[in-house]
Design an enzyme around this catalytic site. Structure first.
Site, PDB file in Angstrom:
ATOM      1  CG  HIS A  18      28.061  16.904 117.857  1.00  0.00           C
ATOM      2  ND1 HIS A  18      26.687  17.542 118.255  1.00  0.00           N
ATOM      3  CD2 HIS A  18      28.045  17.150 116.812  1.00  0.00           C
ATOM      4  CE1 HIS A  18      26.164  17.881 117.383  1.00  0.00           C
ATOM      5  NE2 HIS A  18      27.033  17.839 116.287  1.00  0.00           N
TER       6      HIS A  18
ATOM      7  CG  HIS B 165      25.014  14.889 113.217  1.00  0.00           C
ATOM      8  ND1 HIS B 165      23.973  15.856 112.615  1.00  0.00           N
ATOM      9  CD2 HIS B 165      25.736  15.638 113.584  1.00  0.00           C
ATOM     10  CE1 HIS B 165      24.427  16.949 112.857  1.00  0.00           C
ATOM     11  NE2 HIS B 165      25.568  17.038 113.637  1.00  0.00           N
TER      12      HIS B 165
ATOM     13  CD  GLU C 104      24.723  20.671 114.565  1.00  0.00           C
ATOM     14  OE1 GLU C 104      24.393  19.795 115.380  1.00  0.00           O
ATOM     15  OE2 GLU C 104      25.514  19.991 113.450  1.00  0.00           O
TER      16      GLU C 104
ATOM     17  CB  SER D 111      24.775  15.095 120.810  1.00  0.00           C
ATOM     18  OG  SER D 111      25.001  16.597 120.675  1.00  0.00           O
TER      19      SER D 111
HETATM   20 CO    CO Z   1      26.671  18.514 114.501  1.00  0.00          CO
END
Ligand code: CO
Ligand code: PHE
Length: 285
Positions: free
Chosen positions: A150, A155, A196, A215
């Site tokens: 993730h 990111h 997010e 993700s």
């Molecule tokens: Co995150």
């Protein structure tokens, strides 16, 4: 970065944080917090990744990569293509040289979730905390906490975008300020609905830039393709009023016109906004 063990800083109460998490959840924290420095960073001990872990990474990457065309924003797709980490769990050191050259950010390895003040402090210094462990094969589809897949896949490519890079640093500074002003609840919603689960208007439709979407194989289709989902134009106050779901796909996503809009609309001082929000209703997603 090679001191074996910094003495615990009095500013960071480790036992408090760990006890607090243990009290609030059924599973405690997943990572190993026993070897960290005062700022919660650890070494990425690459030799600890087993062949099974590397296999999990490759399969996660392949499954997710296939879903990106038409769903991931251009900034994400192009940075990911240049990064070339399809075949093995990435090494922080090698990514850091390129990331620092691009946007002056650096990744710092951490055991997992961090206390708010520690997290904000890293972002304020343009340091992005990335979890070192990867899920086990049995957890392929569901993990209780963010892992390296993730954090890295979701990111890191966006940290190569200059506007997101500056936004995240401003967010870290804003977080330290929000703690003093009692605005954390509102600021957390902003992170959630942008970094997010953010969408951006692109190519005549919407594309994902939020790591939680990028993700996740289920959420990326849900967020971009599902007809029943609400996709609202980004509105700062509205975002800060809106509660979010942590263990289901989101029911609402907020769409920015550009990352410049995100940066500009969040640049003004939030002090009065936090006070005004206390008197506004909370919205269900
Ligand atoms: Co995150
Ligand atoms: N402008 C915000 C403040 O004054 C800080 C901030 C910037 C927060 C960007 C989030 C994102 O508190």
């Amino acid at each position: 970065m090679n001191e074996p063990e910094d003495p615990a800083s009095p500013a960071v109460d480790r036992s408090g944080f760990l006890a607090d998490v243990a009290a609030r959840s059924t599973h405690g924290l997943r990572g190993d917090y026993s070897r960290m420095r005062a700022d919660y960073t650890v070494e990425q001990r690459y030799e600890l990744y087993t062949p099974a872990h590397q296999d999990v990474w490759r399969r996660l990457y392949a499954r997710q990569h296939e879903l990106l065309p038409g769903r991931a924003c251009e900034a994400f797709a192009s940075a990911l293509a240049r990064l070339d980490f399809a075949d093995a769990i990435p090494r922080f050191d090698s990514v850091n040289q390129r990331l620092h050259a691009a946007t002056r950010w650096r990744l710092v390895p951490v055991p997992g979730l961090l206390p708010d003040d520690v997290f904000f402090g890293h972002l304020a210094k343009r340091q992005f905390p990335v979890t070192v462990w990867i899920r086990e094969p049995e957890e392929f589809d569901y993990i209780v906490e963010p892992d390296i897949f993730h954090d890295f896949f979701g990111h890191v490519p966006m940290l190569f975008d200059p506007q997101i890079a500056d936004y995240l640093q401003a967010y870290g500074l804003g977080g330290l300020k929000a703690q003093r002003l009692g605005g954390l609840k509102y600021l957390a919603r902003l992170y959630w609905y942008t970094i997010e689960f953010g969408l951006v208007a692109e190519a005549g439709g919407v594309r994902a830039y939020g790591a939680g979407i990028l993700s996740s194989p289920g959420e990326i289709r849900h967020a971009v393709d599902a007809p029943e989902v609400h996709r609202e134009r980004f509105d700062l106050i509205r975002v800060m009023q809106t509660k979010y779901l942590i263990d289901d796909f989101q029911k609402v996503y907020f769409v920015v016109d550009s990352f410049g809009q995100l940066f500009d609309e969040t640049a003004p001082d939030f002090s009065l906004l936090y006070r005004a929000l206390e008197r506004l209703p909370e919205l269900e997603p």
